[in-house]
Each structure stands twice: as C-alpha cells, then as structure tokens.
Scaffold this motif. Sequence first.
Motif, short mmCIF file in Angstrom:
data_model
loop_
_atom_site.label_atom_id
_atom_site.label_comp_id
_atom_site.label_asym_id
_atom_site.label_seq_id
_atom_site.Cartn_x
_atom_site.Cartn_y
_atom_site.Cartn_z
N GLY A 72 69.39 47.06 121.49
CA GLY A 72 68.67 48.32 121.49
C GLY A 72 69.75 48.90 120.61
O GLY A 72 70.36 48.30 120.16
N VAL A 73 68.84 49.80 119.58
CA VAL A 73 70.22 50.75 119.26
C VAL A 73 70.12 52.05 119.43
O VAL A 73 68.72 52.35 119.30
CB VAL A 73 70.26 50.93 117.89
N ASP A 78 63.45 49.98 120.75
CA ASP A 78 64.52 49.60 120.25
C ASP A 78 65.37 49.80 119.60
O ASP A 78 66.48 49.85 119.23
CB ASP A 78 63.12 48.20 119.10
N ILE A 79 64.44 51.24 119.18
CA ILE A 79 65.74 52.21 118.66
C ILE A 79 65.51 53.73 119.93
O ILE A 79 64.75 54.19 119.69
CB ILE A 79 65.53 52.61 117.26
N ALA A 80 66.91 54.41 119.98
CA ALA A 80 66.71 55.50 120.50
C ALA A 80 67.13 56.59 119.67
O ALA A 80 68.08 56.52 118.90
CB ALA A 80 67.40 55.34 122.16
N LEU A 81 65.99 57.52 119.44
CA LEU A 81 66.73 58.54 118.20
C LEU A 81 67.07 59.63 119.35
O LEU A 81 66.41 60.24 120.05
CB LEU A 81 65.12 59.15 117.59
N ILE A 133 75.07 54.33 116.05
CA ILE A 133 75.09 55.04 114.86
C ILE A 133 74.90 56.33 114.66
O ILE A 133 73.75 57.13 115.12
CB ILE A 133 73.42 54.62 113.82
N ILE A 134 75.72 57.07 114.42
CA ILE A 134 75.51 58.87 113.63
C ILE A 134 75.49 59.21 112.59
O ILE A 134 75.97 58.76 111.49
CB ILE A 134 77.21 59.12 114.25
N ILE A 135 74.52 60.49 112.56
CA ILE A 135 74.01 60.99 111.88
C ILE A 135 74.51 62.37 111.86
O ILE A 135 74.35 62.87 113.05
CB ILE A 135 72.32 60.42 112.14
N ASN A 136 73.89 63.45 111.32
CA ASN A 136 73.47 65.01 111.00
C ASN A 136 72.34 65.06 111.09
O ASN A 136 71.49 64.67 110.42
CB ASN A 136 74.55 64.85 109.75
N PRO A 137 71.86 65.33 111.97
CA PRO A 137 70.37 65.95 112.37
C PRO A 137 69.88 66.62 111.45
O PRO A 137 68.49 66.51 111.60
CB PRO A 137 70.64 66.85 113.79
N HIS A 180 77.54 46.28 120.61
CA HIS A 180 77.91 47.74 120.46
C HIS A 180 77.30 47.90 121.32
O HIS A 180 78.06 49.53 122.18
CB HIS A 180 76.88 48.29 119.22
N MET A 181 76.36 47.70 122.47
CA MET A 181 75.31 47.89 123.27
C MET A 181 76.65 47.92 124.45
O MET A 181 76.31 48.76 125.88
CB MET A 181 74.06 47.45 123.62
#
Length: 474
Positions: free
Chosen positions: A391-392, A364-367, A409-413, A437-438
């Motif tokens: 999926g996100v 469902d989500i890839a990190l 979804i862009i994040i700071n690791p 988005h996909m």
Amino acid sequence: MNKPKLIIVSNRLPIKIEIKKGQWQIKTSEGGLATGLGSFYKEKGGIWIGWPGTQIKDKAMASEIQQSLQRQSLEPVFLTQQEIKEYYEGFSNQTLWPLCHYFPSYASFEKKNWLAYQSVNRKFAEAVIRIASPGDTIWVHDYQLMLVPNLIREQLPDISIGYFQHIPFPSYEVFRMIPWREQLLKGLLGADLIGFHTYDDVRHFISAILRIMDVQSNMNIIAFGKRLITAEPFPMGIDFDKFHDQVSRPVTQKYSQRIIEGLEGKKLLISIDRLDYSKGILQRLSGYNTFLKDYPAYRGKIVFYQLIVPSRDKVPEYEQLKEDIDKQVSHINAQYSTLSWQPIQYFYRSWAFEILSALYYSADIALVTPMRDGMNLVCKEYIASKTDREGVLILSEMAGAARELTEAIIINPGDADGMAAAINTALQMDPSEKMQHMQIMQENIKKFNIHMWVNNFLNSLSIAKEKQQKLSTR
Ligand code: G6P
C-alpha cells in the motif's frame, strides 16, 4: 481518604444515546479518543464526563440513562436544544473550528453563541467539581471546553488539571480575530499542562499568550501569576494492535476477499473522512479529476472509493459542502464513466469496523489530503491495517501526522497537478519500495501508540504539577 481518580472531560462521551420509537439505546463511539481511553479510564478507577450526543427531553428517561451510565463510570452532561445550537453548532463549530483550521471567512462571532459557550463550559466544570476530590487528576479534552480548566481551578486551586487540544492552534494573527480571545486563553491557563499534537501548535499558542496576556515564558514554561504552566506537543497515536489484528479475523478476511474480487484487477484508491471542509474533499476530487484527464491510460483501471461519515449537518457550511461534493462526484462520473466502469464510488454513511478494516487492507493507495488537520488518525489506521498487502499513503503536508510519517508521499492538498502526479507515482512504485516505506511507518505507529500517548501525557502532567508544588512551597 478515597483512592485518587482520573476524571476525563470531553464534549462527547465515548458512547452515544440513540432514541428509537421512544426507547433509548447505548451505542459505542468509534473515535480515536473513545477506543484509546475506553478501557484505560476504567483501569485507573476513572470517570468520564461528557454529552451523550442527543437531546433527552423526558426527565424520567434522562434520570434512567444517567443511572445506567453511572454504572459504567460515565457521567452525562445533558444539553438542551438551544445549547446544542449555540454552544456546539454555534461557538464551537462556527467560530473556533473554522478559525483553528484557517477558514476565517467561515467564522461567525455571535454574542449569543459566546454566552452559551460560557454557560455550557460552566455546566461541565460544575459536573467535575461535584465529583472531584483532592488528589484527583482531571484531563480536559478539546476546543469545546477551553474555559473549563480555569473554572475548575477557581474552585479547586490545588488539583491537577491537564488540557489537550485535538485540533490545530492557529497563528496569533488568526486567533486574535476572536473578540473573546483573552477569556479563552485565561480558561486554558487554569491547567497545569497544555498539550497539542505538534510543536508548531505549541509555538502558536505561546506566541498568542505572550501577545494577549500578561505572562512570561521560558521556552515552553509559562509563568502566570503565582503558577507555572507547561505547554508541550504530544502527537496522538492509535490502538495499533486493534487495527492490525482485526485484518486477520475471518469476518474481515471475508469482506476483503469480496472487495478484491469485485475490483477485477483494478487498483483501489480510498479516502475516508468525516464530512468537513477542513478535510479537503472538494480539492481531492479536483486532484482525481486532473489525474483522469492527464493520465488517460489509467481510465478503467482504477477506482476511487470516497467514504464520507455524516457530521454537523445542521451547520450551513457543512450542508453546502455536502451539496458541492454530490455535484462534483456526479460531474466526474458523468464525464468519465463507461458502460463497464465508474471512476468514483461515493458513500455517505458510517461503517462497521470490520468493513472499514477490510477496505483499509484492500486499498492500494490511501489519499489523506486535509487542508488542515490537528493530527489525522485515518492515515495511521490505514498503515496499521496493511499487514501483508502492499500500500502507499499519499498524505497532505497540512496534517499533523505529516511530521511523523515522512515515508508517505507528501503533497500540498490544493495542488491538483501535484496530487495527480502523486497518484501516478504511487501506481508506478516498485513493490519493494512500497514495503520498505510501509514497514518504517508501521514500526513508528506501533511504538508511538495510543497507550504511550496517554502515559506520556499523564506522566508529564505529574511532572508539571510537581514543579508547581515546589514553587508554592518556596
Ligand atoms: C474532531 C474533534 C473532536 C470531535 C470530532 C467529531 O476530531 O477534535 O473533538 O469530537 O471531531 O466531531 P463532533 O462534532 O461530531 O463531535
């Protein structure tokens, strides 16, 4: 005259030799470069030069392997145990790798490793010179072989040489820490075209050569002696169709069904990395820990599959990282597991392509949260595999891919709170938004695929060479 050929040079060949009970076997490598260029170099009448991944002590066996590989247009460069230790584990992976990924405290500067790096680069260059003819195109890959372009140039002044670096090129302030920085840059300037994944890498490279070398530049064109060298970004793509089409194959469908049934309605979060501190695995585990702490309603309703592919485990920092990951996973599982639920499923091995494809499809989500990554192809593989399931993608801003995949979804690791909030956002996201988005990201990856990447690089190399030739006839 023979037809001009393409000669690819990389530290590893697209295959590896495995020896079991005194018998050798050829195994294919699954890396992006291997799959992308695997069929292409043969079509172009090409030859691939590289290390077959194992030390072969027996001379008779080495010659048998060499003959067999040559029939597949592969030319092995054999390395001794000492060369593997000093050139590969040492200078490549304990000096260049940590610095290029902004881990200077992990970098060592040992003269014996630098000497081995120089002599192994010479060995690769000699292998090229033995088979190259005028008119051929030589494409050198990655940081293990930074001296090779100039070593070839000294012997074959007119030949076309391209270099592509698959890892980041760091800021001048970091690069200048290397005592042998000038020799490394001179090595690269033997090429006609120098490619990186992103524009930032190009910028850092140009800034380093302007400060360290006696060169001039006009934008991305560098004047060095009588030669003009072009530096350009070429964001690498994947074999989109390979990943997309695999999902509907019966074997992958069977695995996907098993995975989805096994989840019993729980959401699946997935990460797939080579064992590496640059991949941000410990920081990610900390983000997941924060998520379980701050969003308790999801306990029992989500599972995190962390897949790690063993890599460079003789290098002390990698050995230590493995221990730290083992501890952190046990800590999280011990803290939150119930009799019927375990928050993390942790795997430390390689996987068959069919299973990887099923995992991508089912997740469902890839990190994908590296601390630093030249490009990162895992996130592109995930997107290509989401044929119909939602999926996100949660993606680190430190991956080269973040420049292209802006719908993720862009994040700071390093921001555990931000990562926890991103997982929550992904879980709450409306299905139509996820699909939208996909779809945008899929169109992008389908178009800018590995074939386009190869063609763009080789076309730019011809253009760079033409500029060069015009200059020399003036
Ligand atoms: C990165 C590098 C490649 C390297 C790969 C695997 O992607 O850019 O050059 O081949 O890691 O690492 P290894 O040390 O196993 O070749």
